[in-house]
Design a protein around this motif. Structure first.
Motif, short mmCIF file in Angstrom:
data_model
loop_
_atom_site.label_atom_id
_atom_site.label_comp_id
_atom_site.label_asym_id
_atom_site.label_seq_id
_atom_site.Cartn_x
_atom_site.Cartn_y
_atom_site.Cartn_z
N LEU A 70 0.61 4.28 -2.89
CA LEU A 70 0.19 5.63 -2.55
C LEU A 70 1.36 6.62 -2.62
O LEU A 70 1.18 7.76 -3.10
CB LEU A 70 -0.43 5.65 -1.16
N LEU A 123 -11.82 9.40 -2.35
CA LEU A 123 -11.85 10.34 -1.23
C LEU A 123 -13.27 10.51 -0.69
O LEU A 123 -13.48 10.59 0.52
CB LEU A 123 -11.28 11.69 -1.66
N LYS A 159 -13.99 7.64 1.39
CA LYS A 159 -13.00 7.44 2.43
C LYS A 159 -12.27 6.10 2.31
O LYS A 159 -11.97 5.44 3.31
CB LYS A 159 -13.64 7.55 3.83
N THR A 160 -12.00 5.69 1.09
CA THR A 160 -11.27 4.44 0.87
C THR A 160 -9.79 4.69 0.59
O THR A 160 -9.03 3.73 0.40
CB THR A 160 -11.88 3.63 -0.29
N ILE A 161 -9.39 5.95 0.56
CA ILE A 161 -7.99 6.29 0.34
C ILE A 161 -7.61 7.37 1.34
O ILE A 161 -8.45 8.18 1.75
CB ILE A 161 -7.75 6.77 -1.11
N GLU A 162 -6.35 7.38 1.73
CA GLU A 162 -5.88 8.41 2.65
C GLU A 162 -6.08 9.79 2.02
O GLU A 162 -5.71 10.00 0.86
CB GLU A 162 -4.39 8.22 2.95
N PRO A 163 -6.62 10.76 2.76
CA PRO A 163 -6.83 12.09 2.20
C PRO A 163 -5.55 12.92 2.20
O PRO A 163 -5.47 14.01 2.81
CB PRO A 163 -7.90 12.68 3.12
N ARG A 164 -4.55 12.41 1.52
CA ARG A 164 -3.29 13.15 1.45
C ARG A 164 -3.52 14.46 0.71
O ARG A 164 -4.35 14.55 -0.20
CB ARG A 164 -2.23 12.32 0.75
N GLU A 219 0.83 -1.21 0.00
CA GLU A 219 0.00 0.00 0.00
C GLU A 219 0.86 1.25 0.00
O GLU A 219 0.60 2.21 -0.74
CB GLU A 219 -0.93 -0.01 1.21
N GLU A 264 1.46 9.85 -5.04
CA GLU A 264 1.66 11.15 -4.40
C GLU A 264 2.88 11.86 -4.98
O GLU A 264 2.85 13.07 -5.26
CB GLU A 264 1.82 10.98 -2.90
#
Length: 208
Positions: free
Chosen positions: A132, A165, A168-173, A128, A136
Motif C-alpha cells: 500500500l 474502495l 471496503k477491502t482497501i484502506e481509503p487513503r 501489506e 500510495e
C-alpha cells in the motif's frame, strides 16, 4: 478495423474494466453476457477461456484473457489514441510496472479478505504496508503513472482502486480515493459504467 471484437463479460465482474478500455479505444465491439455457474462454465465458453471466468476478449481468432493483458492488447490496437506510451520511451517502463503491480495488490487483498495472509517473507506480495505504501507513493501528487498523459496503466489502477474502495477491502487513503475518482469521470468510464449498469438492471429484472 474489420476484424470483429467480442467482449465476454458479466456486468458485475472485472469485465467492467475491459469494457472501460474498449470504450476508450472507440473500436466497435460485441458483448456476450455470461452467467456465473452456468454459461460461464459451459463447454462453449471454456473453449474460449478454460478458466471459465470473465472477462475474455476475442479478436478474430485471437483470444486474450486477464485484464492486464486485455488492456495492453487493446492499447496497441489503437496507437493513435496514445493509450500506451510509445515503445522505447522512458514512460514505457512505468506503464508495464503499474499494470503488473495490480497482481500482487489483488493477491494481498484477496488473502486478507479470506483471513489467509501469508508471512511477508513467504508471500510474493510481501507485507501489506509495503504494497500500500508503494502504490500510495507512486500516486502522490500525480495524475498519471506513465508519463504525462492518460494510459491503460491509469485506467487499470483507478478501476481497481475504485472496486476495492467500493467494497471496503482497501484502506481509503486520500491518494487512492483521489486517483480513482479523477479517472472515473472520464467520458469513456461513464459510458462503460452506464452500459454495465443497464445490463445489470436487465439481468435483475429477468431474475425477478
Amino acid at each position: 478495423m474489420t476484424t470483429p471484437l467480442t467482449l465476454y463479460t458479466h456486468p458485475w465482474s472485472r469485465g467492467r474494466v475491459a469494457r472501460w478500455m474498449l470504450e476508450e479505444t472507440g473500436l466497435p465491439y460485441a458483448t456476450e453476457v455470461l452467467q456465473y455457474g452456468t454459461t460461464m462454465k459451459a463447454p462453449a465458453y471454456r473453449a474460449i477461456n478454460p478458466m471459465g471466468k470473465v472477462p475474455a476478449l476475442k479478436h478474430g481468432d485471437t483470444v486474450v484473457t486477464e485484464n492486464a493483458a486485455i488492456l495492453m492488447y487493446l492499447a496497441d490496437l489503437v496507437p493513435g489514441k496514445q493509450l500506451a506510451p510509445a515503445p522505447g520511451t522512458p514512460a514505457r517502463g512505468p506503464y508495464y510496472r503499474w499494470i503488473a503491480f495490480m497482481a500482487p495488490l489483488e493477491a494481498l487483498l484477496t488473502a486478507k479478505s479470506a483471513g489467509a495472509l501469508a508471512k511477508p517473507e513467504q508471500a510474493g506480495y510481501g507485507s501489506e504496508a509495503d504494497v500500500l505504501d508503494t502504490l500510495e507513493g507512486a500516486l502522490r501528487g500525480r495524475d498519471h503513472l506513465a508519463g504525462d498523459a492518460f494510459s491503460a496503466a491509469d485506467l487499470f489502477v483507478a478501476a481497481s482502486l475504485g472496486f476495492y474502495l467500493q467494497f471496503k477491502t482497501i484502506e481509503p487513503r486520500a491518494e487512492f480515493v483521489r486517483f480513482a475518482q479523477l479517472h472515473a469521470q472520464r467520458p469513456a468510464a461513464l459510458r462503460a459504467g452506464a452500459i454495465d449498469d443497464e445490463l445489470a438492471a436487465q439481468l435483475q429484472k429477468t431474475a425477478s
